[in-house]
Design a protein around this motif. Structure first.
Motif, PDB file in Angstrom:
ATOM      1  N   PHE A 102      61.082 130.112 -60.442  1.00 37.36           N
ATOM      2  CA  PHE A 102      59.655 130.300 -60.161  1.00 37.36           C
ATOM      3  C   PHE A 102      58.796 129.866 -61.333  1.00 37.36           C
ATOM      4  CE2 PHE A 102      58.889 132.538 -56.138  1.00 37.36           C
ATOM      5  CZ  PHE A 102      60.180 132.513 -55.677  1.00 37.36           C
ATOM      6  N   ILE A 104      62.862 130.627 -52.200  1.00 42.59           N
ATOM      7  CA  ILE A 104      62.868 131.860 -51.408  1.00 42.59           C
ATOM      8  C   ILE A 104      64.209 132.022 -50.711  1.00 42.59           C
ATOM      9  CG2 ILE A 104      60.367 131.986 -51.143  1.00 42.59           C
ATOM     10  CD1 ILE A 104      60.599 130.966 -48.395  1.00 42.59           C
ATOM     11  N   ILE A 149      61.024 138.351 -54.902  1.00 40.57           N
ATOM     12  CA  ILE A 149      59.958 137.380 -55.169  1.00 40.57           C
ATOM     13  C   ILE A 149      58.679 138.112 -55.559  1.00 40.57           C
ATOM     14  CG2 ILE A 149      58.524 135.576 -54.132  1.00 40.57           C
ATOM     15  CD1 ILE A 149      60.958 134.931 -52.348  1.00 40.57           C
TER      16      ILE A 149
END
Lengths: 367, 521, 325
Positions: free
Chosen positions: A92, A99, A296
């Motif tokens: 990220f 994801i 996430i």
């Protein structure tokens, strides 16, 4: 000029990006928002249960910390969530929207489980565990590598790719759980090696989760050091911030994407190992239980900083446990915690706006 | 023009328009007017405020003071929509088109016509407009299949479709081939004859002379004057455009130990679309000398530097003469890392400071070590040396920052540039390339940068300096290379050349006399 | 057997078609709403809540109201989900992926929570939610369908929501392709700065398309529970169809009319394992991954081929802030 006297209607205020905000102000905003969110959650709970909101808060707290067992459970949940959050963080930070952690963890766990089933009575325990560690890391890494290669080479959309990989992993697990189901045809593998405990990770000091927690702690600190002090971590930051700058100083963007996703996937594989060999001793399509997605939020809320991530993972794990207790105490459905969590995270997401942007009011300037 | 004045009222008139951006006065009491059936050129160097002025007519910016009249009536233009209300349309330099749409879809985008939406009908109308002025266009072609010139055609028709009578074109020829330019001019002349008022922003004198009826010249935000094209010539216009020579107090030492360091020969580069950006550029950069590069923005300066630095794959030869040994290294086709591994110390201050040279979201120390972070074999970063180097830069260059750990994007423009230039110089380069190093900086910061460049020159570095202010280029450089549309139009001695000479070279008038020590006057 | 397969494939296709049509018009505005699975759960439970309250409180069941009330409840709840997403991502410029994922958690949570606790919450004395009565109206088909043999079975034996799905997909395809609104919407998703410069209200289009998309997707959940599942809510029963709907968007190349065929194909792939002879359960599970593998292959081919027609809207996933140039 004095002659400029047309009635100019400019908007009363406009939104501008803040150039900077003092760190304590940012945290004050976040804290205030979390408090408001907690109040709203209390209100929602009150509407649904008609119980005294204070009562609800105290149940949340006792649900998380009420007994020693609960505290350990909370710590275990926190550790697993944190582990996956840490795993996806380098990707990220590089602005690679992985994801697919759900799938990467699951194939890691699957690799462990298969080793336990297939080699449980063939290898000595230390050797078996070593094989499990290697295969789970490899499985997770490969699962992450596939979308990474396509992204690096052909700029294939990684968000959708990794998302699809999750469901392939889930069906793969479903396939194997039927293949090796105990009893045959039940679709469940049950506790693997229940009697021999072959391939179970060792228990430290009588605390079944202690090893997991320690491993995750090491991974967290390791990731903090990796991102902050290693050359790789530095390259990840540069690639994430500006591919142009990376080009300018001669960093190969493709190489960094692939290397970082390998690491991300490998750590997901370790999380799978910890879930299967260190916690559940079984595998099913629900083993990861959505942590790959929750991670996430955890990673993003912590601004991809591993140390803050302990805090955000704690917040989420705590709310989850606490709200779960509310649902059992008041006879509500277990999914109550998802609603509460959703509300609180919506608020936190929204609060970032007020940290990044500022509302400016126009003042008439006289020339 | 016979039909120039419709009852003597200009189509558009500006009175005393001023606009300020922060410290910079972009337009200082500018007045001008354009008539129906007239082509008016706005001429000026980069940063003279041409585009700002036109953006105020098109509704992008709002003037701080001054008046705008359309057909004699005072108007207030707050948005592009307002502009269209007064039949004003602007064709921007950067096209605003949706790539996957057809020409027609782009042309009608945003129109709220009453009545049925009928693409066929709109296409007919597009064809009609195209036929009227002699455009070549396929209304159902997608933008991504089009060449730059076709995209420009779409933009122009878009404006005409909305019924514009006053058209503003911002440097329309910058991206076109000579043949395409001729076609465009033919179309513009036809529109003029049709009674439209046309304003074209440019800095190419030959175009001004061949196309326009009148010229308005701006210089550094100020209105210089308006002249009839028929009553002037290129030399006079250049003089108006560059203004009086300002003597700057920049020291310039005599170059010492001048030896060739970098030899560029026949360097060519094509863009993705296949247009030639660099056309056979050849020059030599010498150690102990500042080579200025002058040219209109977008003539290939950026690509030239990036090609030399290994960021773009150009063709031709780039040879580096090593200072110690007599060895010559060929650098063409090498990546920045390969170049560095050869022991060639290039430093490069790119035009995009934040976004290429620096990372805005990293602190000063981390930015300072961008070049050197990979030194040594350790897996980990060594922040000690970058930290002390940062402290040194902060004190030597007087960088105003709360701390070395401050994010670069929080620094002011001048300080950002000091960090970048400081880092590049600290790398102890043999060749230093800087692009527009003082753009947006105040006087003091600018002089600090000039001083740094001079010091590098004294240290025997080959300095390549891409600039836009001719006064500075003339005062600082030893030689000046002028490029125009990707070609070298001349390399002159900066001590003896005049602004007018360079201005002429910039506008594409290659000067054949290689003996540059004698001025043209 | 073939007719039975196609019929079932089609019934599986309907929720996917609702979901992907909704997601397509959402994505056309540049919003990548990963909350669609949650929205579909919310749409489903909305219908359940409406039907349950109606059945509990009405003396006799009026067919018209039995359909209207759950329908409106379903639409209202999915609209609310769409509004949450828009407010966070459009007004507050929040990250679309994170917001979408939270919305999914939230929506699935709402679905399962009310599905599991509705009876207790309203203090009713029925043992579990069973909405057979209202569901019968949702499942009503044309009376003469079964008299027309295979033709009737294959084409006419579905409920009104199934036909509505196809109608909506076609209407959306026409709007996107043939109307000014569609043109403007596509411009917003491709290049919001250009659309803004052309005077199109970017925020308005993003809100409208995302909210409309959510409401359409929510109907998929409503169809699933009131028709396919005979009015019986089971937790997590809707499964991963929401994600499959998102996969279908890629496969349909962002065209609702393609999504009709695509959803039938995916619906077929979803159940094909039941029709393969000599396949054991584990083999069936392997077959269930086919739609996802197909989507990935499709994604790879379109990115390698750089086919312009099969690309996502250019600004997909990015928030638009005018002053950021």
């Amino acid at each position: 000029m004095a002659q400029n006297e047309q009635k100019v209607k400019e908007p009363l205020f406009h939104i501008a990006k803040r150039s900077s905000i003092v760190w304590w102000k940012a945290w004050l905003i976040r804290l205030a928002v979390i408090l408001v969110a907690l109040m709203i959650s209390g209100l929602v709970s009150f509407l649904l249960t008609k119980e005294n909101p204070l009562e609800i808060y105290s149940v949340i707290i006792s649900g998380a910390f009420g007994t020693e067992r609960r505290i350990w459970n909370l710590m275990q949940n926190l550790a697993m969530l944190l582990c996956i959050s840490i795993a996806i963080t380098p990707a990220f930070k590089m602005r690679f929207w992985n994801i697919g952690a759900e799938g990467q963890v699951l194939v890691g766990g699957l690799a462990s489980a298969l080793c336990m089933i297939l080699f449980g009575d063939k290898l000595s325990n230390p050797l078996l565990i070593l094989v499990m560690v290697i295969t789970s890391i490899l499985a997770g890494a490969i699962w992450a590598l596939i979308p990474a290669i396509f992204r690096a080479r052909w700029n294939t959309n990684e968000t959708l790719f990794t998302l699809m990989m999750n469901y392939i992993a889930i069906q793969l697990v479903a396939f194997f759980t039927y293949k090796f189901s105990v009893p045959k045809g039940s679709g469940q593998v049950g506790i693997i090696n229940r009697t021999t405990k072959a391939g179970w990770l060792p228990v430290l000091g009588n605390q079944e989760y202690l090893l997991n927690i320690l491993i995750v702690l090491i991974v967290t600190i390791g990731m903090f050091v990796y991102l902050k002090f290693s050359k790789h971590g530095y390259e990840i930051t540069v690639v994430g911030e500006s591919q142009n700058t990376a080009r300018y100083i001669g960093i190969s963007v493709k190489k960094v994407i692939i290397r970082t996703m390998l690491i991300s996937g490998a750590l997901c594989g370790i999380a799978g190992l910890l879930l299967v060999a260190g916690t559940d001793h079984t595998i099913s399509r629900d083993t990861v239980a959505g942590r790959g997605f929750t991670a996430i939020m955890v990673s993003w809320l912590a601004k991809f900083d591993p140390i803050f991530m302990i805090l955000t993972a704690f917040l989420v794990a705590f709310l989850d446990k606490g709200a779960a207790e509310v649902s059992t105490q008041f006879g509500l459905n277990r999914s109550f915690s998802d609603i509460i969590m959703g509300i609180i995270i919506f608020f936190i997401i929204g609060s970032e706006f007020f940290i990044q942007y500022t509302v400016k009011f126009r003042r008439k300037e006289e020339a | 023009m016979d039909n120039a004045h419709k009852g003597g009222v200009p189509a558009l008139q500006l009175q005393n328009i001023s606009k300020r951006f922060g410290e910079v006065l972009a337009n200082d009491h500018v007045s001008m007017s354009v008539d129906h059936g007239e082509i008016m050129s706005i001429l000026g160097e980069n940063g003279s405020g041409k585009t700002t002025l036109m953006n105020m007519i098109a509704g992008i910016y709002f003037p701080d003071s001054g008046k705008i009249f359309a057909d004699g009536n005072e108007v207030v233009i707050r948005s592009p929509k307002d502009a269209f209300k007064y039949r004003i349309g602007m064709i921007h330099q950067h096209f605003k088109l949706v790539d996957v749409f057809t020409a027609t879809e782009n042309i009608i985008l945003g129109l709220e016509d009453n009545g049925k939406y009928n693409v066929k009908q709109c296409e007919e109308r597009v064809k009609e407009i195209a036929g009227q002025y002699g455009f070549e266009i396929d209304p159902s072609r997608k933008i991504y299949e089009m060449s730059v010139s076709e995209k420009q055609t779409v933009e122009i028709i878009k404006v005409l479709y909305r019924g514009a009578d006053i058209l503003i074109l911002d440097e329309p020829t910058a991206v076109l081939t000579p043949q395409e330019i001729e076609k465009l001019f033919a179309v513009l002349r036809r529109m003029r004859d049709d009674g439209k008022a046309i304003i074209i922003i440019t800095h190419k004198l030959n175009e001004v002379m061949s196309l326009s009826d009148r010229v308005t010249v701006l210089c550094k935000g100020k209105y210089v004057g308006t002249v009839k094209t028929s009553e002037t010539d290129e030399a006079k216009l250049t003089e108006m455009m560059v203004g009086k020579k300002i003597s700057l107090d920049i020291e310039r030492t005599e170059p010492k130990n001048v030896v060739p360091r970098l030899n560029v020969k026949d360097l060519s580069l094509c863009s993705h679309e296949g247009t030639e950006i660099l056309k056979g550029i050849s020059f030599t950069a010498n150690a102990g000398e500042i080579l200025g590069i002058a040219g209109i923005a977008g003539s290939g300066q950026r690509e030239l530097l990036e090609s030399i630095a290994g960021l773009l794959k150009a063709e031709g030869r780039i040879d580096f003469m090593s200072p110690g040994s007599k060895k010559t290294e060929s650098l063409i086709g090498k990546t920045p890392r390969q170049i560095r591994n050869l022991g060639v110390k290039f430093s490069f201050v790119p035009e995009d400071r934040i976004g290429m040279g620096l990372v805005g979201n990293m602190d000063i120390v981390d930015n300072v070590m961008l070049r050197s972070y990979n030194n040594g074999s350790s897996l980990f970063l060594n922040r000690k040396e970058p930290r002390s180097m940062t402290d040194r830069l902060i004190s030597e260059l007087e960088i105003a920052t709360p701390s070395p750990k401050t994010l670069v994007r929080r620094l002011s423009g001048g300080n950002v540039q000091k960090v970048l230039v400081g880092r590049e110089i600290a790398a102890d380069p043999t060749v230093l390339m800087v692009a527009y190093p003082v753009r947006g900086l105040d006087i003091n910061s600018s002089f600090a940068i000039y001083h740094l460049l001079n010091q590098q020159k004294k240290n025997g570095v080959a300095v390549i300096f891409v600039g836009e202010d001719l006064d500075v280029l003339l005062a600082l450089s030893d030689r000046i290379m002028v490029i125009s549309s990707g070609k070298v139009t001349g390399i002159v001695d900066a001590r003896t050349s005049t602004k007018e000479q360079i201005g002429l070279l910039m506008t594409g008038n290659a000067h054949e006399k290689e003996d540059s020590s004698h001025g043209a006057k | 057997m073939w007719i039975d397969f196609l019929r079932r494939a089609f019934m599986q296709a309907i929720p996917l078609l609702f979901g992907s049509t909704g997601e397509i018009i959402t994505e056309k505005s540049g919003n990548l709403n990963l909350g669609i699975p949650g929205v579909m759960y919310a749409g489903g439970i909305g219908g359940v809540i409406g039907a349950f309250l109606y059945e509990q409180n009405a003396a006799s069941i009026n067919p018209f109201l039995a359909i209207l009330i759950p329908l409106l409840c379903s639409l209202a709840l999915s609209l609310l989900m769409g509004l949450i997403y828009c407010f966070l991502t459009v007004t507050l410029n929040a990250n679309q992926n994170v917001t979408g994922l939270v919305l999914t958690t939230f929506g699935v949570g709402i679905g399962n929570f009310f599905g599991g606790s509705l009876v207790k919450l309203v203090g009713s004395d029925v043992p579990s939610i069973n909405l057979n009565a209202t569901s019968n109206y949702f499942r009503a088909t044309l009376p003469f369908a079964d008299k027309l043999g295979w033709f009737g079975q294959l084409f006419l034996s579905y409920s009104f929501l199934a036909y509505l799905a196809i109608v909506i997909a076609i209407v959306m395809a026409v709007i996107l392709k043939k109307t000014r609104v569609g043109l403007h919407l596509r411009a917003v998703g491709e290049n919001p700065a250009t659309a803004d410069a052309a005077g199109i209200k970017v925020e308005k289009y993003k809100y409208l398309s995302t909210c409309a998309g959510s409401m359409i997707a929510g109907l998929g959940g409503l169809y699933y529970v009131m028709d396919y599942a005979n009015g019986v809510w089971s937790n997590d029963g809707f499964g991963d169809r929401g994600w499959l709907a998102i996969a279908l968007v890629i496969f349909a190349m962002w065209k609702p009319n393609f999504a009709i065929a695509g959803s039938i194909l995916f619906g077929g792939l979803y159940i094909i394992h039941n029709y393969i002879p000599n396949l054991d359960v584990s083999g069936q599970e392997l077959f269930k991954m086919v739609p996802y593998v197909v989507t990935i292959l499709f994604l790879i081919f379109t990115s390698i081929g750089k086919s312009r027609e099969a690309q996502p809207p250019a600004s997909l996933g990015l928030s638009y802030f005018r002053e950021e140039r």
